[in-house]
Design a protein around this motif. Structure first.
Motif, PDB file in Angstrom:
ATOM      1  N   ALA A 294      -9.218   1.761  -1.542  1.00 41.22           N
ATOM      2  CA  ALA A 294      -9.966   2.578  -0.648  1.00 41.22           C
ATOM      3  C   ALA A 294      -8.891   4.119  -0.520  1.00 41.22           C
ATOM      4  CB  ALA A 294     -10.405   2.377   0.751  1.00 41.22           C
ATOM      5  N   ALA A 295      -7.809   3.510  -0.418  1.00 48.25           N
ATOM      6  CA  ALA A 295      -6.577   4.563   0.239  1.00 48.25           C
ATOM      7  C   ALA A 295      -6.265   5.269  -1.385  1.00 48.25           C
ATOM      8  CB  ALA A 295      -5.315   3.980   0.617  1.00 48.25           C
TER       9      ALA A 295
ATOM     10  N   VAL B 298       1.811   6.303  -6.755  1.00 47.07           N
ATOM     11  CA  VAL B 298       0.881   7.220  -7.332  1.00 47.07           C
ATOM     12  C   VAL B 298       1.264   8.844  -7.404  1.00 47.07           C
ATOM     13  CG1 VAL B 298      -1.471   8.322  -6.845  1.00 47.07           C
ATOM     14  CG2 VAL B 298      -0.947   5.731  -7.047  1.00 47.07           C
ATOM     15  N   VAL B 299       1.605   9.226  -6.261  1.00 45.30           N
ATOM     16  CA  VAL B 299       2.275  10.678  -6.151  1.00 45.30           C
ATOM     17  C   VAL B 299       3.254  11.047  -6.967  1.00 45.30           C
ATOM     18  CG1 VAL B 299       3.122  12.406  -4.391  1.00 45.30           C
ATOM     19  CG2 VAL B 299       1.465  10.799  -3.418  1.00 45.30           C
TER      20      VAL B 299
ATOM     21  N   MET C 199       0.743  -1.091   0.087  1.00 46.83           N
ATOM     22  CA  MET C 199       0.125  -0.142   0.028  1.00 46.83           C
ATOM     23  C   MET C 199       0.919   1.292  -0.006  1.00 46.83           C
ATOM     24  SD  MET C 199      -2.699   1.138   2.726  1.00 46.83           S
ATOM     25  CE  MET C 199      -3.923  -0.228   2.841  1.00 46.83           C
ATOM     26  N   GLU C 200       2.006   1.246   0.817  1.00 48.64           N
ATOM     27  CA  GLU C 200       2.641   2.363   1.019  1.00 48.64           C
ATOM     28  C   GLU C 200       3.325   2.641  -0.228  1.00 48.64           C
ATOM     29  OE1 GLU C 200       5.236   2.204   4.638  1.00 48.64           O
ATOM     30  OE2 GLU C 200       3.375   1.783   5.792  1.00 48.64           O
TER      31      GLU C 200
ATOM     32  N   THR D 255     -12.215  12.765  -5.141  1.00 51.00           N
ATOM     33  CA  THR D 255     -10.802  12.992  -4.760  1.00 51.00           C
ATOM     34  C   THR D 255     -10.146  13.266  -6.190  1.00 51.00           C
ATOM     35  OG1 THR D 255     -10.395  10.941  -4.804  1.00 51.00           O
ATOM     36  CG2 THR D 255     -10.391  11.888  -2.936  1.00 51.00           C
ATOM     37  N   ALA D 256      -8.980  14.144  -6.049  1.00 50.10           N
ATOM     38  CA  ALA D 256      -8.079  14.245  -7.053  1.00 50.10           C
ATOM     39  C   ALA D 256      -6.562  14.232  -6.769  1.00 50.10           C
ATOM     40  CB  ALA D 256      -8.402  15.627  -7.764  1.00 50.10           C
ATOM     41  N   LEU D 257      -5.564  14.226  -7.646  1.00 51.83           N
ATOM     42  CA  LEU D 257      -4.260  14.036  -7.154  1.00 51.83           C
ATOM     43  C   LEU D 257      -3.650  15.255  -6.618  1.00 51.83           C
ATOM     44  CD1 LEU D 257      -2.790  11.508  -9.828  1.00 51.83           C
ATOM     45  CD2 LEU D 257      -2.718  11.120  -7.334  1.00 51.83           C
TER      46      LEU D 257
ATOM     47  N   ILE E  98      -3.732   6.328   4.004  1.00 52.75           N
ATOM     48  CA  ILE E  98      -3.409   5.122   4.836  1.00 52.75           C
ATOM     49  C   ILE E  98      -4.336   5.183   6.342  1.00 52.75           C
ATOM     50  CG2 ILE E  98      -1.650   3.545   5.947  1.00 52.75           C
ATOM     51  CD1 ILE E  98      -0.134   4.014   3.417  1.00 52.75           C
TER      52      ILE E  98
ATOM     53  N   ARG F 153      -7.882   5.747  -3.911  1.00 48.76           N
ATOM     54  CA  ARG F 153      -9.306   6.461  -4.371  1.00 48.76           C
ATOM     55  C   ARG F 153      -9.326   7.752  -3.263  1.00 48.76           C
ATOM     56  NH1 ARG F 153     -14.063   7.956  -3.346  1.00 48.76           N
ATOM     57  NH2 ARG F 153     -14.029   7.695  -1.178  1.00 48.76           N
ATOM     58  N   LEU F 154      -8.859   7.637  -2.147  1.00 48.98           N
ATOM     59  CA  LEU F 154      -8.629   8.776  -1.320  1.00 48.98           C
ATOM     60  C   LEU F 154      -7.862   9.939  -1.859  1.00 48.98           C
ATOM     61  CD1 LEU F 154      -9.023   7.657   2.481  1.00 48.98           C
ATOM     62  CD2 LEU F 154     -10.687   9.259   1.075  1.00 48.98           C
ATOM     63  N   MET F 155      -6.629   9.387  -2.640  1.00 46.08           N
ATOM     64  CA  MET F 155      -5.609  10.202  -2.946  1.00 46.08           C
ATOM     65  C   MET F 155      -6.248  10.758  -4.137  1.00 46.08           C
ATOM     66  SD  MET F 155      -2.104   8.326  -1.998  1.00 46.08           S
ATOM     67  CE  MET F 155      -1.399   9.497  -2.942  1.00 46.08           C
ATOM     68  N   GLY F 156      -7.059  10.199  -4.923  1.00 43.53           N
ATOM     69  CA  GLY F 156      -7.491  10.621  -6.395  1.00 43.53           C
ATOM     70  C   GLY F 156      -7.230   9.640  -7.575  1.00 43.53           C
ATOM     71  N   ALA F 157      -6.720   8.469  -7.099  1.00 44.10           N
ATOM     72  CA  ALA F 157      -6.144   7.639  -8.036  1.00 44.10           C
ATOM     73  C   ALA F 157      -7.467   6.533  -8.154  1.00 44.10           C
ATOM     74  CB  ALA F 157      -4.999   7.118  -7.973  1.00 44.10           C
TER      75      ALA F 157
ATOM     76  N   VAL G 279      -7.836   5.206   5.950  1.00 42.79           N
ATOM     77  CA  VAL G 279      -8.405   3.684   5.692  1.00 42.79           C
ATOM     78  C   VAL G 279      -8.314   2.787   6.693  1.00 42.79           C
ATOM     79  CG1 VAL G 279      -7.979   1.636   4.333  1.00 42.79           C
ATOM     80  CG2 VAL G 279      -7.874   3.742   3.303  1.00 42.79           C
TER      81      VAL G 279
ATOM     82  N   LYS H 127      -8.566  -2.154   1.343  1.00 45.20           N
ATOM     83  CA  LYS H 127      -7.956  -1.003   1.914  1.00 45.20           C
ATOM     84  C   LYS H 127      -6.964  -0.411   1.043  1.00 45.20           C
ATOM     85  CE  LYS H 127      -7.659  -2.134   6.715  1.00 45.20           C
ATOM     86  NZ  LYS H 127      -6.728  -2.910   7.676  1.00 45.20           N
TER      87      LYS H 127
ATOM     88  N   ALA I 187      -0.013   9.484 -11.128  1.00 46.06           N
ATOM     89  CA  ALA I 187      -0.808   8.380 -11.767  1.00 46.06           C
ATOM     90  C   ALA I 187      -2.410   8.560 -11.294  1.00 46.06           C
ATOM     91  CB  ALA I 187      -0.428   7.057 -11.244  1.00 46.06           C
TER      92      ALA I 187
ATOM     93  N   LEU J 135       0.981   3.829  -3.050  1.00 43.77           N
ATOM     94  CA  LEU J 135       0.852   5.202  -2.992  1.00 43.77           C
ATOM     95  C   LEU J 135       1.695   6.384  -3.130  1.00 43.77           C
ATOM     96  CD1 LEU J 135      -1.699   4.860   0.367  1.00 43.77           C
ATOM     97  CD2 LEU J 135      -2.234   4.664  -2.137  1.00 43.77           C
ATOM     98  N   GLU J 136       2.939   5.964  -2.576  1.00 41.92           N
ATOM     99  CA  GLU J 136       4.166   6.776  -3.097  1.00 41.92           C
ATOM    100  C   GLU J 136       4.300   6.868  -4.609  1.00 41.92           C
ATOM    101  OE1 GLU J 136       5.988   8.415  -1.322  1.00 41.92           O
ATOM    102  OE2 GLU J 136       5.305   7.811   0.793  1.00 41.92           O
TER     103      GLU J 136
END
Lengths: 299, 139
Positions: free
Chosen positions: A235-236, A204-205, A197-198, B111-113, B97, A238-242, B100, A232, A209, A201-202
């Motif tokens: 969901a994470a 993605v930033v 997950m970590e 949400t958006a990047l 994280i 998605r929260l970041m916008g991906a 969640v 999970k 992406a 997400l990294e």
């Protein structure tokens, strides 16, 4: 406590044993050199085995002098801890179980005990008995030290390998501008899925992406726990916008998921990584179109 | 330095209007009073100006708790009642994280990047496509 009992003109039994060990160090180490524990570790020269035995005897004598025969953390043991663990490790590598190594260490006791009894012919039997007890306790403590180091060695190895496994198991691949993928391989436990997950997400930033593909082709089975980890991660992301796509769900796994009654309703799933990539490209507005059937190749 | 600022200055979070969109940038910790003030400000501004979009940039937020998660959800719910769509932009991985793990997946929230992507999302997406709540272009 037998080692504190008789203190007449002699020191305590432990000290007596310490003095005896110093007196007979040469003989003891000579005999130990023939025992399997030393013989198998120092295969090249017997002198080396004798030397190693001497060091151990000295350490034991030092421990006995300080009256700490029952304490595996005694200062005297620190000197030989490495030596003992090396011998234990050599035996383990040769395919011996921990119990067998323990017996090997125990086999060092009888020769010393015989020498001890022979060394105190004129003493009262009570003192001899106390001394033997102290010696037995001391040897038992050494056995404990050997096992302790062997076990902690194994623990450290497992820990190291676990970290290595985590490092190699989670590469994040950039498939296209704005699309990253993680091919998951092996069983997912909570620690690993956390790392996945970590890193995802990294990525993605870093890559900006918009799509993240989780490919579970290499995951042998999916149970409710693995599914929960996937949810999970999705969901994470998605929260970041991906948007997260799960791909590589084999028929057997699909069956399992349905039978378990797991609800992956909110997760976008695709059969293969290629399908997931096609979906993501389509959403990005970068559809892939086959060249004309005529074969001209240019479109 | 954040501590010095956010401690005594129970300040304002600026609410900027960019055309048809409101931009709110959260930085550092969000305290109870600040959050309440912010919710009120956003509500008033959305109602007063009739904007159709609200972007909350939380790229400056390093730590998150259930409180902030709830504040975000509440802001989005209020805005949607006032006919504005809310996009949360720039959430950090650690924050995502944590949310969640707390079980706050904020299902109704878009949400958006980054802020840029959020602006595109609000500008480009068809108003009729998907929205949470009764939204029309009036007010």
């Amino acid at each position: 406590m037998p080692e504190h009992a008789s203190t007449g003109q002699h020191g305590s039994p432990a000290r007596e044993v310490g003095a005896f060990l110093r007196r007979r160090a040469e003989q003891i180490s000579q005999r130990w050199a023939d025992e399997p524990l030393f013989r198998t570790v120092f295969t090249v020269s017997r002198d080396e085995a004798v030397e190693a035995g001497r060091i151990v005897v000295d350490a034991l004598a030092q421990v006995a002098d300080t009256d700490q025969v029952h304490d595996p953390d005694a200062a005297g043991f620190t000197v030989v801890r490495e030596q003992l663990s090396r011998m234990g490790a050599a035996r383990s590598r040769a395919g011996f179980t921990t119990a067998q190594v323990s017996n090997d260490v125990d086999a060092l006791r009888p020769p010393v005990e015989n020498l001890l009894v022979a060394d105190l012919p004129d003493e009262p039997t009570e003192l001899v008995r106390d001394c033997t007890t102290a010696l037995t306790v001391l040897m038992g403590t050494m056995r404990l030290v050997v096992l302790e180091t062997a076990l902690s060695e194994g623990q450290a190895l497992i820990e190291r390998q676990r970290l290595q496994l985590m490092e190699v198991a989670t590469p994040v691949i950039k498939l296209w501008d704005g699309i990253v993928a993680v091919p998951l391989i092996g069983t997912l436990d909570s620690a690993r899925s956390q790392v996945v997950m970590e890193t995802l997400l990294e990525a993605v930033v870093d890559q900006h992406a918009r799509f993240a593909i989780l490919d579970i082709t290499g995951v042998p089975t999916v149970d409710s726990l693995v599914a929960q980890h996937l949810m999970k991660t999705v969901a994470a992301a998605r929260l970041m916008g991906a948007e997260c796509v799960v791909s590589g769900i084999r028929p057997a796994i699909a069956q399992t998921i349905v039978q378990l009654g797991l609800d992956l309703g909110t997760v976008i799933t695709r059969a293969s990584l290629a399908d997931a990539l096609a979906y993501a490209l389509h959403e990005l507005g970068a559809d892939i179109i086959n060249a004309t059937p005529g074969g001209a190749g240019h479109r | 330095m954040n501590h010095d600022l956010s401690g005594p200055v129970t300040g304002h979070v600026p609410v900027l209007r960019l055309g048809d969109v409101l931009l709110v940038t959260l930085q550092g910790d969000l305290h109870d009073s600040t959050a309440q003030q912010l919710q009120q400000d956003i509500g008033e501004t959305v109602a007063g100006t009739g904007v159709s979009g609200l972007v909350i940039d939380i790229s400056g937020v390093e730590m998150v708790d259930s409180f902030l998660g709830r504040v975000l959800a509440e802001i989005a719910a209020r805005a949607s009642l006032l006919a504005a769509r809310t996009v949360v932009a720039g959430m950090r991985p650690a924050v995502a994280i944590t949310l969640v793990e707390l079980g706050l997946t904020l299902p109704g929230l878009r949400t958006a990047l980054s802020t840029e992507v959020a602006m595109d999302l609000l500008a480009g997406s068809d108003p009729a496509s998907r929205s949470g709540g009764p939204r029309q272009e009036s007010r």
